[in-house]
Motif scaffolding. Structure first.
Motif, mmCIF file in Angstrom:
data_model
loop_
_atom_site.group_PDB
_atom_site.id
_atom_site.type_symbol
_atom_site.label_atom_id
_atom_site.label_comp_id
_atom_site.label_asym_id
_atom_site.label_seq_id
_atom_site.Cartn_x
_atom_site.Cartn_y
_atom_site.Cartn_z
ATOM 1 N N GLN A 35 61.819 20.796 -31.449
ATOM 2 C CA GLN A 35 61.952 21.714 -32.594
ATOM 3 C C GLN A 35 60.703 21.706 -33.446
ATOM 4 O O GLN A 35 60.222 22.749 -33.886
ATOM 5 C CB GLN A 35 63.135 21.308 -33.465
ATOM 6 C CG GLN A 35 64.477 21.753 -32.949
ATOM 7 C CD GLN A 35 65.548 21.617 -34.020
ATOM 8 O OE1 GLN A 35 65.492 22.279 -35.052
ATOM 9 N NE2 GLN A 35 66.510 20.750 -33.781
ATOM 10 N N PRO A 60 67.760 22.293 -26.546
ATOM 11 C CA PRO A 60 67.262 20.990 -26.071
ATOM 12 C C PRO A 60 68.160 19.809 -26.418
ATOM 13 O O PRO A 60 68.107 18.774 -25.752
ATOM 14 C CB PRO A 60 65.895 20.865 -26.773
ATOM 15 C CG PRO A 60 65.456 22.274 -26.984
ATOM 16 C CD PRO A 60 66.726 23.038 -27.296
ATOM 17 N N ALA A 108 57.920 24.112 -41.288
ATOM 18 C CA ALA A 108 58.996 24.643 -40.442
ATOM 19 C C ALA A 108 59.643 23.552 -39.606
ATOM 20 O O ALA A 108 60.832 23.601 -39.307
ATOM 21 C CB ALA A 108 58.451 25.748 -39.544
ATOM 22 N N GLU A 124 57.881 23.826 -32.265
ATOM 23 C CA GLU A 124 58.051 25.278 -32.329
ATOM 24 C C GLU A 124 57.278 25.878 -33.507
ATOM 25 O O GLU A 124 56.969 27.066 -33.516
ATOM 26 C CB GLU A 124 59.527 25.638 -32.447
ATOM 27 C CG GLU A 124 60.287 25.595 -31.130
ATOM 28 C CD GLU A 124 59.754 26.610 -30.128
ATOM 29 O OE1 GLU A 124 59.748 27.808 -30.443
ATOM 30 O OE2 GLU A 124 59.315 26.181 -29.052
ATOM 31 N N GLY A 125 56.992 25.043 -34.517
ATOM 32 C CA GLY A 125 56.272 25.561 -35.676
ATOM 33 C C GLY A 125 57.057 26.651 -36.383
ATOM 34 O O GLY A 125 58.281 26.731 -36.264
ATOM 35 N N ALA A 126 56.360 27.518 -37.079
ATOM 36 C CA ALA A 126 57.024 28.508 -37.931
ATOM 37 C C ALA A 126 57.098 29.893 -37.313
ATOM 38 O O ALA A 126 57.921 30.715 -37.719
ATOM 39 C CB ALA A 126 56.302 28.595 -39.277
ATOM 40 N N ARG A 155 64.384 28.508 -41.479
ATOM 41 C CA ARG A 155 64.870 27.750 -40.328
ATOM 42 C C ARG A 155 66.382 27.560 -40.423
ATOM 43 O O ARG A 155 67.112 27.809 -39.462
ATOM 44 C CB ARG A 155 64.187 26.366 -40.283
ATOM 45 C CG ARG A 155 64.668 25.456 -39.143
ATOM 46 C CD ARG A 155 64.122 24.031 -39.274
ATOM 47 N NE ARG A 155 64.592 23.366 -40.479
ATOM 48 C CZ ARG A 155 65.784 22.764 -40.611
ATOM 49 N NH1 ARG A 155 66.620 22.734 -39.598
ATOM 50 N NH2 ARG A 155 66.132 22.213 -41.758
ATOM 51 N N LYS A 183 65.168 27.696 -27.820
ATOM 52 C CA LYS A 183 64.049 26.766 -27.996
ATOM 53 C C LYS A 183 64.351 25.652 -28.979
ATOM 54 O O LYS A 183 63.814 24.555 -28.850
ATOM 55 C CB LYS A 183 62.806 27.541 -28.447
ATOM 56 C CG LYS A 183 62.315 28.515 -27.379
ATOM 57 C CD LYS A 183 60.956 29.056 -27.741
ATOM 58 C CE LYS A 183 60.338 29.771 -26.545
ATOM 59 N NZ LYS A 183 58.969 30.236 -26.851
ATOM 60 N N ARG A 184 65.180 25.938 -29.988
ATOM 61 C CA ARG A 184 65.425 24.913 -31.009
ATOM 62 C C ARG A 184 66.749 24.176 -30.824
ATOM 63 O O ARG A 184 66.837 22.991 -31.138
ATOM 64 C CB ARG A 184 65.400 25.541 -32.412
ATOM 65 C CG ARG A 184 64.017 26.010 -32.813
ATOM 66 C CD ARG A 184 64.017 26.746 -34.156
ATOM 67 N NE ARG A 184 62.756 27.437 -34.334
ATOM 68 C CZ ARG A 184 61.701 26.943 -35.012
ATOM 69 N NH1 ARG A 184 61.788 25.774 -35.582
ATOM 70 N NH2 ARG A 184 60.589 27.625 -35.099
ATOM 71 N N LEU A 185 67.781 24.878 -30.377
ATOM 72 C CA LEU A 185 69.109 24.243 -30.318
ATOM 73 C C LEU A 185 69.475 23.727 -28.933
ATOM 74 O O LEU A 185 70.075 22.664 -28.797
ATOM 75 C CB LEU A 185 70.176 25.241 -30.801
ATOM 76 C CG LEU A 185 69.951 25.794 -32.215
ATOM 77 C CD1 LEU A 185 71.057 26.770 -32.591
ATOM 78 C CD2 LEU A 185 69.891 24.658 -33.227
ATOM 79 N N ALA A 225 59.714 28.189 -45.181
ATOM 80 C CA ALA A 225 59.958 27.956 -43.750
ATOM 81 C C ALA A 225 61.255 27.197 -43.502
ATOM 82 O O ALA A 225 62.006 27.526 -42.578
ATOM 83 C CB ALA A 225 58.779 27.192 -43.141
ATOM 84 N N ASP A 226 61.532 26.194 -44.329
ATOM 85 C CA ASP A 226 62.723 25.384 -44.067
ATOM 86 C C ASP A 226 64.006 26.168 -44.352
ATOM 87 O O ASP A 226 65.008 25.999 -43.663
ATOM 88 C CB ASP A 226 62.687 24.098 -44.901
ATOM 89 C CG ASP A 226 63.821 23.161 -44.528
ATOM 90 O OD1 ASP A 226 63.965 22.873 -43.322
ATOM 91 O OD2 ASP A 226 64.573 22.744 -45.423
#
Lengths: 566, 566
Positions: free
Chosen positions: B548, A540, B499, B551-553, A339, A536-538, A335-336
């Motif tokens: 972030q 914010p 994640a 958001e999970g995986a 990501r 959604k991730r960047l 997952a990482d």
């Protein structure tokens, strides 16, 4: 790991995100038909993949060196340069009347992006020449244009820009190089310049230096500076390189990266030069060159990020380590790692879209003379430069991280991207200078150009509410807070603006990047997956950045030099 | 630019932020009186400033090299090593019964911080030995302890750790090195190990390798791994280095940085070794070594950040460029430069306080056997490692930026900090692995240790409301959202946790850093200025990071390998 040019992304961005069609609908760029653009992209991809990419490691392993005053370039660079020149890539954007292709800056930008991914150190050479052609085209006499531009376009001669001196970096106005009128239409230029990229080479017949210097009656500061063309060899009556001019490469710098690009200290000892433009108006001419170079440097960051991303992705798809949720055992399933790769790809897309939107604005301003397009180009240039390069550094660093221990080993190649790209946040105006330009000069309209752009972003978000309600709302709200922050900004003293300039520029880029991704998702449902990463991730992050902006400068100066040294 | 040890900060952190007094109040650490600690800090500062700091550039310019199978270290490193050993710094934390100083880990951490600032490449050597001493002390037989520990403490011999193999990096359980019982109390170890830091040198009489290998009856995976002591020279009956063991340095890596530290590929061909601890329990023993090494690596990041900060500050206080608001003309008066320096200093303080709090928890766990302190140490270790090193990279990069064009020139020294520190985010478990440890293993208590820490942070914020209402509210609220996010986290599947692991760890560090600064401001009003930078400018990032996390995986795996390669 061979580089593959992201042609599908360029096509998509042109057609569905930045609107190349409006550029090619103008008279000025009517010849850039879809077929022509496609052919250009395809050929540039071949050059980058097959000719330039294999040179990337050569430049790093065998840096340019100075031997008895002569620069020896890295193995293969002379052939690579010849291929760039012969393909007509130096004069892509140059006017057809001098032998250029007259292509839109948007297309040039895509090509520079590919060449930067493939071999940044070599690509910097034609990038410098492109800027010089532009400056000469706008400011030089007809005689100088006729003599220099065709030879620069053909690649027979190369161009450089000489601004910096030891005491005059970001503060160009502090320069001391002087020029004296010799009374025969030429000038004697004397002084030392530093950080001169591609100051010399062993593959072009001449090297043409644009040098900022002060005439005897030039005022102190930037208003007393003039611009001179000072070639390595003085052209003879036929325009062939003749007598050696009184200029020398004193030394080459030992740099963190970009080893294939010689960075020189230059000494001018009464070197013969020709005035370009009006006396004392050199900064205006140089700004022509710098503005395009700033976009070009932003694109260098993007190109390197693309290369670093592809490199890391290839590793992640091959490297097996540990049990993975997907079960295929390669680390791309962790997952990482996924990501990191998703973020890298989303960042590259954002920055590339912003750079191409900036290029489209430059094209539209030129083709239509519209003040609004001019303001748009001016607004986007520092953002494209600073965000493109900062993102380039971050993505290259993530690329190292994806490689794990291998990332720290030079043979892997991941570290070179990080070393090479680091300078892009510094040269052509540090990213701090870019941000100060954004909150200072580019807000002299009271924020009008920024507000107009935010309105477009919000209108686009409105139109996306039906299909992507969450993403559309996020983008609309972020644009609204950027608009409010901009209103606040333009009401502040200049030093409070400067204190928040870097966070503000990044927040601006976050909103624009999210907008570009949303636009992409509207055009192609398949692109919504990457858009979700960006939005959604960047996105914010923009809120925290705007909090920083609003802190202004006060708290910073409470912290005295003594506090900092305690 | 000479390094100056930040002694005032260490004293302040010990006395007012992390509470060293509770450690020295225990029987175990009763000898670490205030006078002793002061003497230790003062001596370590002298060593770092006067002996180690001058070696920093040597290691970079003259890397360790392999000549006919023998490692030749950088000029001056042998003398520097001898000074470290003679000062007793290798055995600072080691038990007095073997000749160590028996100091708290908190004090050791401060000393390692100073040595890392001064010369990271050399400091890595005693750091490895410190870890080995700890592992032997906890797991080795009395005979092995008596033979090795005193010689490691004296610096006569050095220690290394051998985990990684080409196919076994983050997944240590995939290792293939094997060990066979020779029936005489020794084992024959055969295999290849990579990325072995300080695998050899030309200044210690022996090099003692702790090697992970699998016995014939060892299960697959981590549960079948045993740990062996495999010295370069087999000790004779008197404990002196005797016959050469069957192990070799195959090659040294060409790395991005840390050139003074030889990183080797090691080949073991039936090398004679001794079992450390129980068969098949090697990972448990190795974890002892790794946990301390993880804190130690986090401190490397902090030390480099301190060095990079001092270097940049000195430049900014001297470099004149442009008109400045303060009017003194040096670039420290430019708002953006002051912002960078303020952020750098605030970050270093945050990370250092977290690392020292982790060290205090380790000390308290050892001295009291308290499960709560044990859990606190376990919780803080991955945060100290990952945040310390990530911050180290960011601060070193900002240091380059403060230098402008000079930052890209190697002679300046700013770039070396960035190159050197980059590996700290990778070795001793990548920062991704640290974050997975935090959200996985360290949350097996259902988040209890984290909640307890958040309660302390909130209680401290409550007590600060009177004096610093805005800062206190910001810290309390951030801790509350971290608490809520942690509740959410522990209810998720492991891959959803993974994640969001890296953003979560950074958010955690943001809250802790703000808490440390608030604590500092309560103790000393003068420190409120820096606290404002940390709390008003840096803390707000935690909110975006927690978005972030949540958001999970899912979105990541929607993006297929094909999408990523498109």
């Amino acid at each position: 790991m061979p580089y593959r040019a992201p042609l599908a992304d360029f096509r998509f961005l042109f057609d569905h995100v930045v609107g190349l069609a409006q550029v090619t609908a103008t008279d000025m760029f009517a010849e850039a038909t879809p077929e022509t653009v496609e052919a250009i992209l395809t050929e540039a991809a071949k050059l980058s993949e097959n000719v330039l990419s294999p040179l990337q490691r050569n430049g790093d392993k065998h840096p340019a060196r100075l031997e008895n005053g002569v620069v020896r370039t890295s193995p293969g660079f002379a052939d690579g340069y010849r291929a760039i020149a012969d393909g007509g890539w130096i004069g892509m954007a140059a006017p057809a009347e001098h032998g250029g292709m007259g292509l839109p800056m948007a297309v040039t930008t895509a090509v520079n992006d590919m060449m930067a991914s493939a071999c940044l150190a070599l690509q910097l050479n034609p990038l410098m020449t492109q800027g010089q052609i532009e400056a000469l085209d706008h400011h030089a006499s007809d005689a100088l244009k006729a003599l220099y531009i065709p030879r620069l376009i053909s690649g027979e001669w190369c161009g450089t820009m000489n601004l910096t001196e030891p005491q005059a970096g970001s503060d160009v106005g502090a320069l001391r190089t002087r020029a004296e009128d010799l009374g025969d239409g030429t000038y004697a230029v004397t002084g030392q310049k530093i950080y001169i990229s591609w100051a010399d080479n062993d593959f072009s017949a001449n090297v043409c230096h644009l040098v900022l210097a002060r005439l005897p009656d030039g005022a102190a500061g930037t208003k007393g500076i003039s611009l001179f063309m000072v070639p390595k060899f003085l052209p003879d009556a036929d325009g062939n390189p003749g007598r050696r001019n009184s200029l020398n490469v004193v030394s080459l710098e030992h740099k963190l990266g970009l080893h294939g690009s010689p960075t020189a200290v230059m000494q001018y000892d009464g070197a013969v030069g020709w005035l370009v433009g009006e006396p004392h108006r050199g900064m205006a001419a140089m700004f022509t060159m710098m503005n395009n170079a700033r976009l070009g440097v932003g694109v260098q960051g993007i190109g390197v990020a693309e290369g670093a991303y592809q490199h890391a992705l290839a590793y992640a798809m091959e490297r097996r380590q540990g049990a993975t949720p997907g079960g295929n055992g390669t680390i791309i399933d962790h997952a990482d790692v996924r990501r990191m790769l998703g973020v890298m790809k989303a960042e590259v897309f954002s920055a590339r879209a912003i750079a191409l939107a900036c290029a489209v604005a430059i094209d539209m301003a030129r083709a239509t003379g519209s003040a609004e397009w001019q303001a748009r180009a001016a607004l986007l240039t520092p953002i494209a430069k600073a965000y493109g390069t900062e993102m380039g550094i971050e993505v290259a660093s993530m690329g190292v991280q994806v490689h794990g221990g291998m990332g720290f080993i030079e043979e892997t190649g991941a570290a070179q991207y990080l070393r090479d790209v680091r300078v892009t946040a510094i040269y052509e105006g540090t990213n701090g200078i870019q941000a100060m330009d954004l909150v200072g000069r580019k807000m002299m309209d009271g924020g009008e150009a920024a507000f107009r752009l935010m309105e477009e972003v919000q209108a686009q978000a409105e139109s996306a509410r039906g299909r992507f309600p969450n993403m559309a709302t996020a983008v609309w709200n972020a644009a609204e807070s950027l608009r409010e922050a901009t209103e606040w900004l333009v009401a502040q003293d200049m030093n409070d603006r400067f204190a928040g300039a870097v966070p503000y520029l990044r927040a601006f880029a976050r909103v624009l990047g999210a907008h570009m991704h949303l636009t992409a998702a509207l055009a192609d449902e398949g692109r919504a997956k990457l858009a979700r990463i960006a939005i959604k991730r960047l996105l914010p992050e923009h809120a925290a950045l705007l909090v920083q902006l609003r802190e202004g400068a006060a708290g910073l100066y409470d912290l005295t030099a003594e506090d900092l040294a305690a």
